[in-house]
Design a protein around this motif. Sequence first.
Motif, short mmCIF file in Angstrom:
data_model
loop_
_atom_site.label_atom_id
_atom_site.label_comp_id
_atom_site.label_asym_id
_atom_site.label_seq_id
_atom_site.Cartn_x
_atom_site.Cartn_y
_atom_site.Cartn_z
N THR A 289 28.50 76.83 -16.83
CA THR A 289 29.65 78.01 -16.29
C THR A 289 29.66 77.58 -14.88
N LEU A 290 28.65 76.89 -14.27
CA LEU A 290 29.21 76.21 -13.29
C LEU A 290 29.74 75.03 -12.28
N ASP A 291 30.12 74.94 -11.63
CA ASP A 291 31.75 73.70 -11.52
C ASP A 291 31.03 73.04 -11.04
N ALA A 292 31.53 71.40 -11.67
CA ALA A 292 30.90 70.28 -11.59
C ALA A 292 29.75 69.47 -10.66
N VAL A 293 30.09 70.13 -8.80
CA VAL A 293 29.76 69.88 -7.88
C VAL A 293 28.61 70.34 -8.03
N ARG A 294 28.41 72.15 -8.00
CA ARG A 294 27.31 72.70 -8.00
C ARG A 294 26.05 72.30 -8.96
N GLY A 295 26.60 71.92 -10.19
CA GLY A 295 26.11 71.22 -11.79
C GLY A 295 25.03 70.54 -11.24
N LEU A 296 25.96 69.70 -10.55
CA LEU A 296 25.52 68.12 -10.19
C LEU A 296 23.92 68.55 -9.53
N ALA A 297 24.75 69.58 -8.10
CA ALA A 297 23.13 69.52 -6.86
C ALA A 297 22.07 70.06 -7.70
N GLU A 359 20.27 68.12 2.99
CA GLU A 359 21.33 67.67 3.60
C GLU A 359 22.59 68.49 1.60
N ARG A 360 21.83 68.00 0.74
CA ARG A 360 23.08 68.19 -0.03
C ARG A 360 23.23 70.17 -0.43
N VAL A 361 21.89 70.76 -0.22
CA VAL A 361 22.24 72.15 -0.05
C VAL A 361 23.15 72.83 0.68
N GLU A 362 22.59 72.10 2.24
CA GLU A 362 23.88 72.11 3.13
C GLU A 362 24.65 72.35 3.17
N VAL A 363 25.45 71.02 2.13
CA VAL A 363 26.96 70.75 2.30
C VAL A 363 27.64 72.06 1.51
N LEU A 364 27.14 72.47 -0.19
CA LEU A 364 27.39 73.32 -0.07
C LEU A 364 26.93 74.76 0.18
N GLY A 365 26.66 74.97 1.77
CA GLY A 365 27.17 76.23 2.35
C GLY A 365 24.96 76.22 1.79
N GLY A 366 24.87 76.30 1.33
CA GLY A 366 23.02 77.02 1.00
C GLY A 366 21.59 76.47 2.38
N ARG A 367 21.22 76.99 2.24
CA ARG A 367 19.68 76.28 3.08
C ARG A 367 18.42 76.79 2.31
N LEU A 368 18.31 74.90 2.34
CA LEU A 368 16.91 75.27 1.58
C LEU A 368 15.58 75.08 2.09
N THR A 369 14.62 76.03 1.80
CA THR A 369 13.42 76.43 2.08
C THR A 369 11.98 75.30 1.33
N ALA A 370 11.01 74.85 1.64
CA ALA A 370 9.89 73.87 1.66
C ALA A 370 9.49 74.21 2.01
N ALA A 389 30.83 79.70 -0.62
CA ALA A 389 30.76 78.14 0.10
C ALA A 389 32.23 77.45 1.06
N THR A 390 33.43 77.75 0.44
CA THR A 390 34.22 77.37 1.18
C THR A 390 34.45 78.00 2.25
N GLU A 391 34.38 79.65 2.43
CA GLU A 391 34.85 80.35 3.83
C GLU A 391 33.73 79.41 4.88
N ARG A 392 32.31 79.68 4.61
CA ARG A 392 31.95 78.90 5.17
C ARG A 392 32.01 77.38 5.79
N ALA A 393 32.44 76.46 5.11
CA ALA A 393 32.74 75.16 5.42
C ALA A 393 33.88 75.18 6.03
#
Length: 393
Positions: A289-297, A359-370, A389-393
Amino acid sequence: MGWLGRLFDARDSLARMVLLILSGLGYLFVGAPVAPTNTQLILAVLAFAAGLSLHHRPHVNLLAQTMLLAVAIWLVDDFTINQVGASWALLELTMVARRGRTIWLAAGLLAIVDLTDSIGDPLPRLLSGVFGLLPEVGVPLLLGLVIRTTRELGQQSRRRAEEEQRRRESEGRAARADERSAIARELHDVVAHHVASMVLRVGVARHVLTDLDPRVSAVFDDVHGTGTAALADLRRLVAVLRDPDGVRGDAALTAIEPSALPAALGGAVDRARQAGVTVVADIDPAVGTLDAVRGLAVLRLSQEALTNVAKHAGADAVAHLSVSVVDGAVHWEVTDDGRGWLPVTVPAGGGHGITGMRERVEVLGGRLTAGPTGTGWRVATVLPALHRATERA
């Protein structure tokens, strides 16, 4: 100078008029040499009322104040209030008049009315009246012209700055377009060429080598399918780079249908298993049920992370892929037990793959930990809900 500049803004004529009226009241009841007469008070009240009601119509206000001044000259001895009112009306008109002829006609009218007080006087007193026009007509005229010129210069400066900004943005867009074209050429002429050559050779090998072990044949089929999919992605990426305005964006070109995401994630898991990695997948059906952009991510992150497990942890590693949707946010994680070979020189932030994932995660308002966890490696993120995510952007 900031508050003074705002005070003489063309839109603040009412504020200036109120300050002038307060000054006039102070003169009448405190600063006048003698107590004001009834006629003087009436003329002052009329001047105040005309100034308040006509502050947004400087032409009419100048005529009204000049007429009141002419009456005051003939009826009262101290006509300072009406004289200041007429001079101020000239100042206001000078600041906003569209044609220079209007300004000079107004100044001439006020000068003539002022000189009526000297009609019939001896020559020395007449000359004194002429010189008296300097503070009564010349000063407001000069001050109005200075304010008018300063305002016009400021507007011209802002227009030039806006034009310069637009020029820089245009040059930046042109430079980015050139860079995209150069990258597209390299992708098409070098990368896509070699990938196509590899796919072609694998395809030839599949047909020439007929007596292959079924496991080897399966590997050839997987390599051929992966290469074909990579070529399709390269073509779409080249199309985006060459004509970004002709599509809805690179994510739109390479996005998959939301309902197909679980199957795509399953395909990524199968390819990792074919490479020898044991993968335990825990995929929430709600990812469909996710949107296409987050699904691709999510798909790209999973592919990159599982590839890194096969590359760095080795074929004997056990990886765990977890994807879940909680309150609209996507919780994604890939861990491995690190049984295989793990390079000790891997930096904390990862290589280029980790950088691209971050970079892909930050564009969507998240933060990657590795980073390392226990004997293995862990990569995780939370992609916020779409409205967050829209509000953060």
